[in-house]
Design an enzyme around this catalytic site. Structure first.
Site, PDB file in Angstrom:
ATOM      1  N   GLU A 124      13.197  30.014 -35.410  1.00 26.01           N
ATOM      2  CA  GLU A 124      12.428  29.022 -34.661  1.00 26.01           C
ATOM      3  C   GLU A 124      12.967  28.850 -33.254  1.00 26.01           C
ATOM      4  O   GLU A 124      12.209  28.735 -32.302  1.00 26.01           O
ATOM      5  CB  GLU A 124      12.449  27.672 -35.401  1.00 26.01           C
ATOM      6  N   ASP A 181      17.888  28.062 -38.539  1.00 26.59           N
ATOM      7  CA  ASP A 181      18.644  28.558 -37.378  1.00 26.59           C
ATOM      8  C   ASP A 181      18.888  27.420 -36.398  1.00 26.59           C
ATOM      9  O   ASP A 181      18.215  26.386 -36.442  1.00 26.59           O
ATOM     10  CB  ASP A 181      17.904  29.709 -36.676  1.00 26.59           C
TER      11      ASP A 181
HETATM   12  N1  BES Z   1      12.791  20.585 -33.047  1.00 27.11           N
HETATM   13  C1  BES Z   1      12.393  21.201 -31.835  1.00 27.11           C
HETATM   14  C2  BES Z   1      11.030  20.777 -31.330  1.00 27.11           C
HETATM   15  C3  BES Z   1      10.915  19.325 -31.015  1.00 27.11           C
HETATM   16  C4  BES Z   1      11.848  18.692 -30.229  1.00 27.11           C
HETATM   17  C5  BES Z   1       9.845  18.619 -31.488  1.00 27.11           C
HETATM   18  C6  BES Z   1      11.714  17.351 -29.942  1.00 27.11           C
HETATM   19  C7  BES Z   1       9.703  17.300 -31.206  1.00 27.11           C
HETATM   20  C8  BES Z   1      10.666  16.662 -30.450  1.00 27.11           C
HETATM   21  C9  BES Z   1      12.361  22.708 -32.017  1.00 27.11           C
HETATM   22  O1  BES Z   1      13.442  23.197 -32.737  1.00 27.11           O
HETATM   23  C10 BES Z   1      12.419  23.345 -30.658  1.00 27.11           C
HETATM   24  O2  BES Z   1      13.318  23.119 -29.914  1.00 27.11           O
HETATM   25  N2  BES Z   1      11.411  24.128 -30.362  1.00 27.11           N
HETATM   26  C11 BES Z   1      11.348  24.903 -29.187  1.00 27.11           C
HETATM   27  C12 BES Z   1      10.216  25.837 -29.408  1.00 27.11           C
HETATM   28  C13 BES Z   1      10.222  27.049 -28.558  1.00 27.11           C
HETATM   29  C14 BES Z   1      11.476  27.860 -28.692  1.00 27.11           C
HETATM   30  C15 BES Z   1       8.995  27.885 -28.868  1.00 27.11           C
HETATM   31  C16 BES Z   1      11.106  24.024 -27.965  1.00 27.11           C
HETATM   32  O3  BES Z   1      10.357  23.035 -28.034  1.00 27.11           O
HETATM   33  O4  BES Z   1      11.685  24.342 -26.931  1.00 27.11           O
HETATM   34 ZN    ZN Z   2      13.855  22.347 -34.320  1.00 25.40          ZN
END
Ligand code: BES
Ligand code: ZN
Length: 459
Positions: A153, A88
């Site tokens: 996610e 997603d």
């Molecule tokens: N890929 C990201 C997380 C991420 C971003 C890890 C940059 C390391 C570096 C992931 O898809 C994301 O955006 N996660 C959300 C999680 C939340 C919705 C629980 C986030 O970090 O905001």
């Molecule tokens: Zn991500």
């Protein structure tokens, strides 16, 4: 042909296929894109089957489905690796700021522009192509592979934990691996050993039971928007220190050795300012920018609304005011407990003239993984072979809540092998994936699986 040679020979086709994946607008948060979610899951399943996975299923959840695939040909003595990724993506808004259409993947120079290019379709797809390359050249991958690709996610994985709990036997593995983060620079690989958690709430403040004329009532009715702003101002001091009682109680502090190690993470203050587009850094003065953005908890207003926001002026004293607030957490802060603490604090500081409701939107735990496990050593060596330099060990400020779930429910650590770059513009217009990193990602993962298979280490 060697597995690496196969990758080079077939690279142009891999890219074409990735573009097809990226052209499906699988925006999990938008109900109207539900058919696209199904289409993306189905496309991924077909890809896994043609890569050689004997099993690839679409498994329903109460939300968007999980794509699960497994290939256990390396035998019971070989390690089993659980791959996690997400198909997603975030909404592409604001659309008018994209230089190329978000779901029409476009290569400009060395970069591939599209929503999801880096986060996470481009990185998740690496595993499909690495499996295909092993299939075509060696017959089977050198480790047992289980793939768990979820479709929620970006909305906080609301149905993933129950899915994992219900399938602990199916998902049993020695180690997990996720490519959903970034490295430090094109030629600066990094291995992430800590992620932050998240607690996300929405606050509603209600005052009068209908909007009022601000001339007739102003001065004697407490305006919910003013109240909300005053309360938000009491959440944090000028220095970024959070004022919610108990907020820091569980924060695991940084020891001197780790601070010294983090101080060695290559970091240019000027480049960072330019990348963020800000004039000056801000935050807890006792901590470096690297520490503030990866190892310290935060509080941010994500949006605030209420009253009159259309063109022109309207003299109104609104009945309600709203805000969305998120807090990045560090181990061992528990999102549910932090949500309770902020709720109690809002109730405590709210004036009697309004009612305040705090709603829990979602949360996720942060995590710290072992740095010296055989899988981490294999990952280090794999990066070194593909990039020519050893990776830096670092913490990451974003959240991937499944890492804590894997620790808790499956008892395994995760190796976070990212291939994005800090300027990939995740969640923003003009998201991109740097294509040389796509190629190096494939190479790194071939090395990783080969090394882990050779080591025979379970975990
Ligand atoms: N890929 C990201 C997380 C991420 C971003 C890890 C940059 C390391 C570096 C992931 O898809 C994301 O955006 N996660 C959300 C999680 C939340 C919705 C629980 C986030 O970090 O905001
Ligand atoms: Zn991500």
């Amino acid at each position: 042909m060697s597995t690496l040679a196969y990758i080079h020979a077939n690279y142009p086709r891999f890219l074409t296929e990735l573009k097809t994946f990226l052209s499906i607008p699988s925006i999990s948060t938008r109900p109207e894109h539900q058919p696209d979610m199904v289409r993306a899951a189905g496309w991924l399943r077909e890809q896994l089957l043609s890569a050689g996975f004997p099993r690839a299923d679409i498994m329903p959840t109460d939300g968007h489905p999980v794509v699960y695939a497994e290939w256990l040909a390396a035998g019971p003595e070989a390690p089993t690796v659980l791959v996690y990724g997400h198909y997603d993506v975030q909404p592409a808004d604001p659309l008018d700021l994209w230089r190329t259409p978000p779901f029409k993947p476009t290569v400009i120079g060395d970069d591939l522009y599209a929503r999801g290019a880096s986060d996470d379709k481009g990185q998740a797809f690496l595993y499909v192509k690495v499996a295909e390359a092993f299939h075509a050249t060696a017959g089977t991958p050198p480790v047992n592979l289980k793939c768990l690709f979820e479709g929620e996610e970006e909305i906080g994985s609301p149905h993933l934990d129950p899915f994992i709990r219900a399938h602990t036997d199916l998902l049993a593995a020695d180690v997990a691996v996720i490519s959903d983060s970034h490295i430090l620079g094109k030629d600066m690989p990094a291995l992430v050993y800590a992620l932050r958690g998240l607690a996300y709430v929405e606050v509603a403040v209600t005052g009068p039971d209908h909007d009022l004329h601000s001339g007739i009532y102003g001065g004697a009715v407490n305006n919910p928007l003013n109240v909300l702003c005053r309360m938000i101002a009491q959440l944090q001091d000028e220095d970024g220190h959070i004022l919610i009682p108990g907020f820091y109680d569980k924060v695991r502090s940084l020891d001197d050795a780790e601070r010294a190690e983090l101080a060695r993470v290559p970091f240019s203050h000027d480049d960072w300012l330019a990348e963020a587009g800000v004039r000056a850094a801000w935050g807890e003065s006792d901590y470096t920018v690297v520490e503030r953005t990866t190892a310290r908890p935060t509080l941010d207003v994500n949006g605030i609304w209420g009253g009159y926001i259309e063109r022109g002026a309207k003299t109104v004293l609104p009945s309600q005011a709203f805000a969305k607030l998120s807090m990045r957490l560090v181990a061992d802060q528990d999102p549910a407990e932090i949500t309770r603490l902020i709720t109690a604090y809002f109730q405590q500081i709210a004036p009697p003239s309004v009612t305040v409701e705090v709603r829990d939107l979602h949360g996720g735990n942060g995590a710290i993984v072992r740095r010296d496990s055989p899988a981490m050593l294999a990952a280090r060596e794999a990066y070194r072979r593909a990039f020519g330099v050893a990776p830096v060990l670092m913490r990451e400020g974003g959240s991937i809540p499944v890492v804590a779930t894997f620790q808790k429910e499956l008892g395994i650590d995760t190796v976070l092998m990212g291939f994005g770059l800090p300027d990939d513009r995740l969640h923003s217009p003009n998201e991109k994936f740097h294509l040389p990193n796509f190629a190096k990602g494939l190479e790194t993962l071939v090395h990783f699986m080969t090394l882990l298979g050779e080591s025979g280490a379970r975990g």
